[in-house]
Design a protein around this motif. Structure first.
Motif, PDB file in Angstrom:
ATOM      1  N   TYR A 453       0.826  -1.215   0.000  1.00  0.00           N
ATOM      2  CA  TYR A 453       0.000   0.000   0.000  1.00  0.00           C
ATOM      3  C   TYR A 453       0.860   1.265   0.000  1.00  0.00           C
ATOM      4  O   TYR A 453       0.626   2.186  -0.791  1.00  0.00           O
ATOM      5  CB  TYR A 453      -0.921  -0.012   1.220  1.00  0.00           C
ATOM      6  CG  TYR A 453      -1.645   1.287   1.474  1.00  0.00           C
ATOM      7  CD1 TYR A 453      -2.766   1.645   0.734  1.00  0.00           C
ATOM      8  CD2 TYR A 453      -1.200   2.167   2.459  1.00  0.00           C
ATOM      9  CE1 TYR A 453      -3.422   2.842   0.965  1.00  0.00           C
ATOM     10  CE2 TYR A 453      -1.850   3.363   2.696  1.00  0.00           C
ATOM     11  CZ  TYR A 453      -2.966   3.695   1.945  1.00  0.00           C
ATOM     12  OH  TYR A 453      -3.610   4.895   2.183  1.00  0.00           O
ATOM     13  N   ILE A 454       1.872   1.296   0.868  1.00  0.00           N
ATOM     14  CA  ILE A 454       2.674   2.521   0.945  1.00  0.00           C
ATOM     15  C   ILE A 454       3.566   2.692  -0.276  1.00  0.00           C
ATOM     16  O   ILE A 454       3.944   3.814  -0.632  1.00  0.00           O
ATOM     17  CB  ILE A 454       3.511   2.562   2.252  1.00  0.00           C
ATOM     18  CG1 ILE A 454       4.476   1.377   2.335  1.00  0.00           C
ATOM     19  CG2 ILE A 454       2.615   2.616   3.459  1.00  0.00           C
ATOM     20  CD1 ILE A 454       5.312   1.366   3.602  1.00  0.00           C
ATOM     21  N   ARG A 455       3.916   1.582  -0.928  1.00  0.00           N
ATOM     22  CA  ARG A 455       4.725   1.692  -2.145  1.00  0.00           C
ATOM     23  C   ARG A 455       3.883   2.149  -3.325  1.00  0.00           C
ATOM     24  O   ARG A 455       4.386   2.799  -4.236  1.00  0.00           O
ATOM     25  CB  ARG A 455       5.392   0.356  -2.464  1.00  0.00           C
ATOM     26  CG  ARG A 455       6.443  -0.059  -1.454  1.00  0.00           C
ATOM     27  CD  ARG A 455       7.140  -1.335  -1.858  1.00  0.00           C
ATOM     28  NE  ARG A 455       7.919  -1.164  -3.069  1.00  0.00           N
ATOM     29  CZ  ARG A 455       8.660  -2.130  -3.613  1.00  0.00           C
ATOM     30  NH1 ARG A 455       8.698  -3.325  -3.056  1.00  0.00           N
ATOM     31  NH2 ARG A 455       9.348  -1.900  -4.713  1.00  0.00           N
ATOM     32  N   GLN A 456       2.583   1.800  -3.320  1.00  0.00           N
ATOM     33  CA  GLN A 456       1.727   2.135  -4.447  1.00  0.00           C
ATOM     34  C   GLN A 456       0.907   3.396  -4.233  1.00  0.00           C
ATOM     35  O   GLN A 456       0.293   3.903  -5.181  1.00  0.00           O
ATOM     36  CB  GLN A 456       0.784   0.954  -4.737  1.00  0.00           C
ATOM     37  CG  GLN A 456       1.510  -0.311  -5.182  1.00  0.00           C
ATOM     38  CD  GLN A 456       0.563  -1.481  -5.393  1.00  0.00           C
ATOM     39  OE1 GLN A 456      -0.617  -1.413  -5.061  1.00  0.00           O
ATOM     40  NE2 GLN A 456       1.085  -2.563  -5.950  1.00  0.00           N
ATOM     41  N   THR A 457       0.893   3.914  -3.016  1.00  0.00           N
ATOM     42  CA  THR A 457       0.102   5.110  -2.731  1.00  0.00           C
ATOM     43  C   THR A 457       0.626   6.309  -3.518  1.00  0.00           C
ATOM     44  O   THR A 457       1.835   6.547  -3.585  1.00  0.00           O
ATOM     45  CB  THR A 457       0.129   5.431  -1.231  1.00  0.00           C
ATOM     46  OG1 THR A 457      -0.515   4.377  -0.525  1.00  0.00           O
ATOM     47  CG2 THR A 457      -0.591   6.733  -0.935  1.00  0.00           C
ATOM     48  N   ASP A 458      -0.272   7.043  -4.108  1.00  0.00           N
ATOM     49  CA  ASP A 458       0.097   8.250  -4.845  1.00  0.00           C
ATOM     50  C   ASP A 458       0.526   9.318  -3.847  1.00  0.00           C
ATOM     51  O   ASP A 458      -0.251   9.733  -2.985  1.00  0.00           O
ATOM     52  CB  ASP A 458      -1.111   8.725  -5.667  1.00  0.00           C
ATOM     53  CG  ASP A 458      -0.779   9.950  -6.506  1.00  0.00           C
ATOM     54  OD1 ASP A 458       0.408  10.304  -6.605  1.00  0.00           O
ATOM     55  OD2 ASP A 458      -1.724  10.550  -7.056  1.00  0.00           O
ATOM     56  N   LEU A 459       1.773   9.768  -3.960  1.00  0.00           N
ATOM     57  CA  LEU A 459       2.290  10.786  -3.047  1.00  0.00           C
ATOM     58  C   LEU A 459       1.873  12.194  -3.457  1.00  0.00           C
ATOM     59  O   LEU A 459       2.203  13.162  -2.763  1.00  0.00           O
ATOM     60  CB  LEU A 459       3.820  10.701  -2.985  1.00  0.00           C
ATOM     61  CG  LEU A 459       4.390   9.401  -2.414  1.00  0.00           C
ATOM     62  CD1 LEU A 459       5.918   9.421  -2.447  1.00  0.00           C
ATOM     63  CD2 LEU A 459       3.901   9.175  -0.996  1.00  0.00           C
TER      64      LEU A 459
END
Length: 795
Positions: A453-459
């Motif tokens: 999730y944190i790797r794919q979350t749009d920043l």
């Protein structure tokens, strides 16, 4: 007697090869994990404890009170000097400022080196506070004068090819020459203060154009370490700090800064002040190691009790010829000891083969774990306790059970399953094993989902095909020349020059005032430095106003984030346009508002933010590349950069790689948990093998009778598996709520995280049941297919 016991033990191990192999395999796996974890925990928990004055050395940290409290691991520069000068209870104090990305060059040569993490400004008192082995020079005076430097022996050889470097000269950041005045031994790996280039603290003043820079109280800049005299402690230090605040700080500064002493051993463990390894994690790892070793011992108990029926006549014969209970217990404990030491040999071999992988994962800490660490005095006690505990835990219960057989009953073959311990204890043991396995499986599922999730979350900004290069301090004309030359490079689409990318692990909270207010706002802001290309290159979305119109050197404009608008209490972003913000003593006009984006990693919530163009702070060029031929483009960029900055070192990275490093701790932890999950499952499967073996032995005649009366193979398999399925269900029911609570607490450390879904728990339970069924199918089918005649004729 011992020799006889040992000989008989070896014969029994060879005679019962299958059970011996299962026992050795289970113990090897459990011990390997236990030793690996305890080596890791011992290493991580031993940082800074080797210093002779560690028990009376304190690290002073700062709480900066604005609208909220901002913790800092640093203090204002004058504090250490005041404490060691004015307070008799303070034996000494030292200031340390770490440096990053600095260039060391050798005059009259082309040798250049970029140094980070292991270079600092500090004082001669450093060698009075911390244990450092001196090889050359005078420790008390080596860093007294400005523009002096102390090197480790490793770095002396790196720069000059020899340790005999006293009087030689280094060039620091193309700004100053430094004379080498001392050589120290390379610091050990179990320290957070692993400095190998130590520059005299007074050099800061000679490099700066700011008068009185070492006497400024308005900004925490240096780490401060204090050694108290014997028979004093942190209360006396806190009193000295409070008195210093009253005497040297203004009323506003005293209200803003709170200083607190922490034990030196908290350095690196206190997450509030920049620590990287929280102590709860160390405790968790230690518990995991104990659980895995315990699970391996449970296997031994199950297998030993399963084999007890076969050995009942042996016990009866021994008692009939005069062996007493103590001798029998000794015999079986020696057998356990032999198995344990065989397993220990393979465990140490397995650990040593896997340590390079662990050391590589912990390379940022310069980890050098080895099985030889077990020979250190601090490790011998727990290693000895571990082996002794394994022998007693795995061997004592089976030895007591076997030793209490009555010789007449044993010789007539009338030993029952109740006499060898019945099922209650073994049920508890198996439930414990699968309880552990279920905890691990749920942890793996949840952690994998969160890391994904944190790797794919749009920043909130574009990261694709953006290449960054570090840029040394230079004037605006040199920066403009770099931009022009890069834009002429084939494959380069856009270029922006600024301080850093939109999301950074480094925090830059800055005080500011809004709309001509005479006092700072009650909260701080993150600050991003970038030119007119910063917003379009990173794909930031304007929701009001406009971008910078040019890259002029007056930098009179600012752009704020939507969160800033909200924090200031402005309802409509359009209303903030044209207002003034004062930051770093400069008044700027707000010309635009951008949509919120993550300026830090996902461990932190979105913060208010200001973007401004300020070329004096530019340290990075970000370049949008055409994906068609990026390798050739990168090579051309490096050539251009080297032509413009021949005295510096080219350092580059893709934005995707930079943001990927934000969650390195989570990735390492996930990899460890995945490995330990496989181990826990394997140990549990071996335990089931022992249980089914025991059940098959206990129900041999029953199975024969049932088959004679017409029972099918399927019904026999169900007979053997139904009991352990109940045990696994109990383990799942106990482990699932506990795992849910524990993983929710872990997820609470992320402001942005997944929710634990019902299907995750169901998947873990279903997976555990499936693995268990597969692990016992062979033994169950084998027992069900045995001919009834053989079952009924068994003695």
């Amino acid at each position: 007697m011992f020799k006889s016991y040992l000989k008989i033990s070896l014969r029994n191990l060879l005679r019962n090869r299958t059970s011996s192999t299962v026992n050795i395999l289970g113990l090897t796996i459990g011990l390997s994990c236990g030793i690996l974890i305890f080596l890791l925990v011992s290493y991580l928990s031993g940082f800074e404890s080797y210093h002779a004055k560690a028990d009376r050395t304190y690290w002073i940290v700062t709480d900066i009170n604005r609208n909220s409290v901002l913790p800092s691991d640093a203090t204002p520069r004058p504090l250490a000097a005041i404490l060691r000068k004015d307070y008799p209870a303070v034996e000494t104090a030292v200031r340390v400022e770490s440096l990053f990305g600095r260039v060391i060059s050798i005059p009259e040569t082309t040798s250049r080196f970029e140094e980070s993490r292991n270079i600092c400004f500090t004082e001669s008192q450093f060698f009075q506070v911390f244990d450092v082995k001196w090889l050359r020079g005078n420790a008390s005076t080596a860093l007294s004068a400005p523009n002096t430097v102390v090197l480790s022996d490793r770095y002396a050889k790196k720069y000059f090819g020899t340790e005999d470097v006293l009087g030689k000269v280094l060039r620091f950041d193309n700004q100053a020459n430094l004379t080498v005045t001392g050589v120290i031994a390379e610091p050990p790996s179990n320290t957070r203060l692993s400095y190998e280039v130590m520059i005299s603290y007074n050099t800061i003043a000679s490099l700066s154009n700011t008068p009185g820079i070492l006497e400024q109280w308005d900004n925490p800049s240096s780490m401060c370490f204090v050694v108290m005299r014997k028979n004093t402690g942190s209360p006396a230090l806190q009193e000295a700090i409070n008195t210093t605040k009253q005497e040297y700080l203004s009323a506003e500064q005293a209200k803003t800064f709170d200083f607190h002493p922490l034990p030196l051993t908290e350095l690196g463990y206190n997450m509030r002040y920049g620590g990287t390894v929280p102590r709860p994690l160390l405790y968790t790892l230690a518990i995991i190691g104990i659980l895995l070793v315990t699970a391996a011992c449970i296997n031994f108990v199950n297998m030993a009790t399963a084999q007890a029926l076969k050995r009942s006549k042996e016990v009866g014969v021994r008692k009939a010829v005069g062996s007493n209970r103590r001798q029998l217990i000794g015999q079986f404990l020696i057998e356990t000891g032999v198995l344990t030491f065989i397993a220990l040999f393979f465990s140490l071999l397995l650990v040593q083969l896997n340590l390079p992988l662990l050391n590589n994962a912990l390379s940022v800490l310069r980890a050098d774990l080895s099985v030889l660490n077990l020979l250190r005095p601090a490790s011998l006690w727990w290693f000895g306790c571990l082996i002794t505990g394994v022998v007693l835990l795995a061997g004592l219960y089976p030895a007591l059970v076997l030793a209490r057989f009555r010789p007449d009953t044993a010789l007539r073959g009338r030993i029952t399953t109740q006499q060898i311990g019945g099922v209650p204890l073994r049920k508890v043991l198996v439930v414990t094993q699968f309880f552990i396995a279920q905890l691990f499986i749920i942890a793996v599922i949840v952690m994998t989902a969160q890391v994904r999730y944190i790797r794919q979350t749009d920043l909130g900004f574009n990261k694709t095909a953006i290449f960054t290069v570090n840029m040394p301090p230079s004037g605006i004309s040199k920066q403009q020349l770099l931009r022009e030359k890069l834009m002429q490079t084939p494959g380069v689409e856009q270029v922006t020059i600024g301080l850093e990318i939109p999301a950074s692990p480094r925090k830059h909270p800055v005080s500011f005032s809004y709309d001509h207010h005479t006092t700072p706002e009650p909260f701080t802001t993150n600050l991003k430095i970038g030119d007119m290309n910063y917003i379009p290159l990173f794909g930031l979305h304007m929701i009001a106003g406009r971008n910078f119109l040019s890259n002029d050197s007056l930098h009179t404009e600012a752009i704020v984030s939507a969160m800033m608008v909200k924090q200031l209490g402005v309802r409509n972003p359009e209303e903030i346009l044209g207002k003034q913000v004062s930051i770093w003593g400069m008044d700027k006009t707000i010309v635009g508002v951008v949509a919120d984006f993550h300026s830090e990693d996902l461990h932190n919530a979105i913060q208010p933010l200001i973007i401004m163009n300020y070329f004096q702070e530019n340290q990075m060029a970000a370049i949008k590349l055409n994906p068609a031929n990026m390798q050739a483009t990168v090579q051309a960029i490096e050539k251009t950069w080297n032509e413009l900055y021949p005295d510096n070192i080219f350092h580059s990275a893709f934005v995707d790689d930079i943001t990927g490093q934000f969650y390195l701790t989570e990735k390492i932890l996930l990899a460890l948990i995945q490995a330990f999950s496989l181990v826990a499952i394997l140990i549990g499967c071996l335990g089931l093998y022992g249980l089914v073996t025991f059940m098959a032995e206990a129900k041999t005649k029953e199975i024969g009778v049932r088959k004679v009366l017409g029972a099918t193979v399927e019904s026999i398999i169900f007979l053997l598996t139904k009991d352990f399925l109940k045990l696994i269900a109990i383990a799942i029911l106990i482990a699932t709520p506990l795992a849910w609570i524990g993983m929710n607490r872990w997820l609470d450390g992320f402001p942005y995280h997944i929710s634990i879904q019902w299907w995750m728990l169901l998947l873990a339970a279903g997976g555990l049941i499936l693995i268990a069924l597969v692990s016992v199918s062979f033994q169950s089918v084998r027992a069900a297919l045995k001919a009834p005649a053989r079952s009924l004729n068994i003695e």
